[in-house]
Design an enzyme around this catalytic site. Structure first.
Site, PDB file in Angstrom:
ATOM      1  N   ASP A 120      -7.749 -11.083 -13.482  1.00 43.99           N
ATOM      2  CA  ASP A 120      -8.395 -11.358 -14.777  1.00 43.99           C
ATOM      3  C   ASP A 120      -8.600 -10.067 -15.577  1.00 43.99           C
ATOM      4  O   ASP A 120      -8.447 -10.063 -16.802  1.00 43.99           O
ATOM      5  CB  ASP A 120      -9.752 -12.047 -14.571  1.00 43.99           C
ATOM      6  CG  ASP A 120      -9.623 -13.525 -14.239  1.00 43.99           C
ATOM      7  OD1 ASP A 120      -8.503 -14.065 -14.321  1.00 43.99           O
ATOM      8  OD2 ASP A 120     -10.647 -14.140 -13.883  1.00 43.99           O
ATOM      9  N   HIS A 124      -3.553  -9.459  -2.743  1.00 37.81           N
ATOM     10  CA  HIS A 124      -3.341 -10.784  -2.159  1.00 37.81           C
ATOM     11  C   HIS A 124      -4.589 -11.662  -2.212  1.00 37.81           C
ATOM     12  O   HIS A 124      -4.570 -12.794  -1.740  1.00 37.81           O
ATOM     13  CB  HIS A 124      -2.883 -10.623  -0.698  1.00 37.81           C
ATOM     14  CG  HIS A 124      -1.899  -9.518  -0.499  1.00 37.81           C
ATOM     15  ND1 HIS A 124      -0.667  -9.517  -1.113  1.00 37.81           N
ATOM     16  CD2 HIS A 124      -1.964  -8.351   0.210  1.00 37.81           C
ATOM     17  CE1 HIS A 124      -0.016  -8.401  -0.767  1.00 37.81           C
ATOM     18  NE2 HIS A 124      -0.784  -7.683   0.019  1.00 37.81           N
ATOM     19  N   ASN A 180      -8.074   1.563   1.209  1.00 31.98           N
ATOM     20  CA  ASN A 180      -7.352   2.164   2.345  1.00 31.98           C
ATOM     21  C   ASN A 180      -6.241   3.125   1.936  1.00 31.98           C
ATOM     22  O   ASN A 180      -5.641   3.774   2.791  1.00 31.98           O
ATOM     23  CB  ASN A 180      -6.801   1.079   3.294  1.00 31.98           C
ATOM     24  CG  ASN A 180      -7.900   0.197   3.836  1.00 31.98           C
ATOM     25  OD1 ASN A 180      -8.868   0.703   4.381  1.00 31.98           O
ATOM     26  ND2 ASN A 180      -7.795  -1.107   3.640  1.00 31.98           N
ATOM     27  N   TYR A 194       3.591   3.505   6.027  1.00 32.92           N
ATOM     28  CA  TYR A 194       3.206   4.188   4.784  1.00 32.92           C
ATOM     29  C   TYR A 194       3.591   5.669   4.712  1.00 32.92           C
ATOM     30  O   TYR A 194       3.357   6.311   3.691  1.00 32.92           O
ATOM     31  CB  TYR A 194       1.688   4.037   4.572  1.00 32.92           C
ATOM     32  CG  TYR A 194       1.254   2.588   4.450  1.00 32.92           C
ATOM     33  CD1 TYR A 194       1.679   1.800   3.382  1.00 32.92           C
ATOM     34  CD2 TYR A 194       0.442   1.993   5.421  1.00 32.92           C
ATOM     35  CE1 TYR A 194       1.296   0.476   3.276  1.00 32.92           C
ATOM     36  CE2 TYR A 194       0.050   0.672   5.319  1.00 32.92           C
ATOM     37  CZ  TYR A 194       0.480  -0.090   4.250  1.00 32.92           C
ATOM     38  OH  TYR A 194       0.101  -1.397   4.147  1.00 32.92           O
ATOM     39  N   HIS A 235       3.887  -1.375  -4.738  1.00 34.34           N
ATOM     40  CA  HIS A 235       3.566  -1.314  -3.304  1.00 34.34           C
ATOM     41  C   HIS A 235       4.495  -0.320  -2.638  1.00 34.34           C
ATOM     42  O   HIS A 235       5.677  -0.238  -2.993  1.00 34.34           O
ATOM     43  CB  HIS A 235       3.702  -2.693  -2.651  1.00 34.34           C
ATOM     44  CG  HIS A 235       2.791  -3.689  -3.281  1.00 34.34           C
ATOM     45  ND1 HIS A 235       1.441  -3.705  -3.038  1.00 34.34           N
ATOM     46  CD2 HIS A 235       3.036  -4.632  -4.215  1.00 34.34           C
ATOM     47  CE1 HIS A 235       0.893  -4.644  -3.790  1.00 34.34           C
ATOM     48  NE2 HIS A 235       1.828  -5.227  -4.522  1.00 34.34           N
ATOM     49  N   ILE A 236       3.949   0.396  -1.699  1.00 34.52           N
ATOM     50  CA  ILE A 236       4.733   1.382  -0.942  1.00 34.52           C
ATOM     51  C   ILE A 236       5.718   0.647  -0.037  1.00 34.52           C
ATOM     52  O   ILE A 236       6.902   0.978   0.021  1.00 34.52           O
ATOM     53  CB  ILE A 236       3.781   2.276  -0.110  1.00 34.52           C
ATOM     54  CG1 ILE A 236       2.852   3.061  -1.049  1.00 34.52           C
ATOM     55  CG2 ILE A 236       4.567   3.208   0.802  1.00 34.52           C
ATOM     56  CD1 ILE A 236       1.635   3.660  -0.363  1.00 34.52           C
ATOM     57  N   SER A 237       5.205  -0.351   0.661  1.00 35.29           N
ATOM     58  CA  SER A 237       6.046  -1.112   1.597  1.00 35.29           C
ATOM     59  C   SER A 237       6.677  -2.302   0.878  1.00 35.29           C
ATOM     60  O   SER A 237       6.210  -2.716  -0.192  1.00 35.29           O
ATOM     61  CB  SER A 237       5.190  -1.608   2.768  1.00 35.29           C
ATOM     62  OG  SER A 237       4.181  -2.488   2.297  1.00 35.29           O
TER      63      SER A 237
HETATM   64  C1  DQA Z   1       0.315  -2.126   0.067  1.00 34.31           C
HETATM   65  C2  DQA Z   1       0.672  -3.469   0.719  1.00 34.31           C
HETATM   66  C3  DQA Z   1      -0.572  -4.310   0.941  1.00 34.31           C
HETATM   67  O1  DQA Z   1      -0.217  -5.548   1.550  1.00 34.31           O
HETATM   68  C4  DQA Z   1      -1.531  -3.586   1.874  1.00 34.31           C
HETATM   69  O2  DQA Z   1      -2.718  -4.331   2.025  1.00 34.31           O
HETATM   70  C5  DQA Z   1      -1.817  -2.202   1.414  1.00 34.31           C
HETATM   71  C6  DQA Z   1      -0.744  -1.394   0.878  1.00 34.31           C
HETATM   72  C7  DQA Z   1       1.540  -1.208  -0.073  1.00 34.31           C
HETATM   73  O3  DQA Z   1       1.451  -0.256  -0.834  1.00 34.31           O
HETATM   74  O4  DQA Z   1       2.563  -1.412   0.606  1.00 34.31           O
HETATM   75  O5  DQA Z   1      -2.934  -1.711   1.558  1.00 34.31           O
HETATM   76  O6  DQA Z   1      -0.193  -2.385  -1.232  1.00 34.31           O
END
Ligand code: DQA
Length: 138
Positions: free
Chosen positions: A85, A78, A11, A23, A98-100
């Site tokens: 691994d 997650h 995504n 995002y 992570h962006i968020s």
């Molecule tokens: C993410 C946070 C994840 O929980 C989410 O599933 C994403 C983006 C982030 O960059 O904040 O797709 O990895």
């Protein structure tokens, strides 16, 4: 020359389109051009795939040769013991990003299978999380 791969999971091809409140408005391709112009002295490459196996294959491919890997595994963070691994199997250090700020979000985002096998974790700084991870390798 230092070789750094940015590896994006599911995504993240929809950045700039997807849930902009979380995002942001910028596509990753556009942001990557800014990064490339900022870091002209490193070999910076980018790969994105929505499939778990393709992410694992890429970790295997570069994970014995590159200086560092900046990994945003998206939701696989997650869920994926297989990616955890793969990170453990390679010698190139991986920084999870992570962006968020996932800790301010739903509880299922609070746990990462990957962090334990990563050199470090950077999260919550928007797209700047990627740049901070690159800095950690320099
Ligand atoms: C993410 C946070 C994840 O929980 C989410 O599933 C994403 C983006 C982030 O960059 O904040 O797709 O990895």
């Amino acid at each position: 020359m230092k070789k750094i791969l940015i590896l994006n999971g599911p995504n993240l091809n929809l950045l700039g389109v997807r849930e902009k409140g979380i995002y942001g408005n910028q596509s990753f391709e556009e942001y990557f051009e800014t990064l490339k112009s900022q870091y002209t002295k490193i070999d910076l490459t980018y790969f994105q795939d929505n499939n778990e196996g393709a992410i694992i294959d890429k970790l295997h491919e570069v994970g014995f040769a590159y200086t560092g890997i900046v990994l945003n595994a998206g939701a696989y963070t997650h869920t994926s013991i297989a990616i955890a691994d793969a990170i453990a199997a390679i010698t190139t250090p991986v920084v999870e990003i992570h962006i968020s700020n996932v800790h301010q979000r739903e509880e299922f985002r609070h746990h990462s299978y990957l962090s334990k096998n990563c050199k470090g974790v950077i999260l919550g700084f928007g797209l700047d999380s990627y740049r901070l991870a690159i800095e950690s390798f320099l």
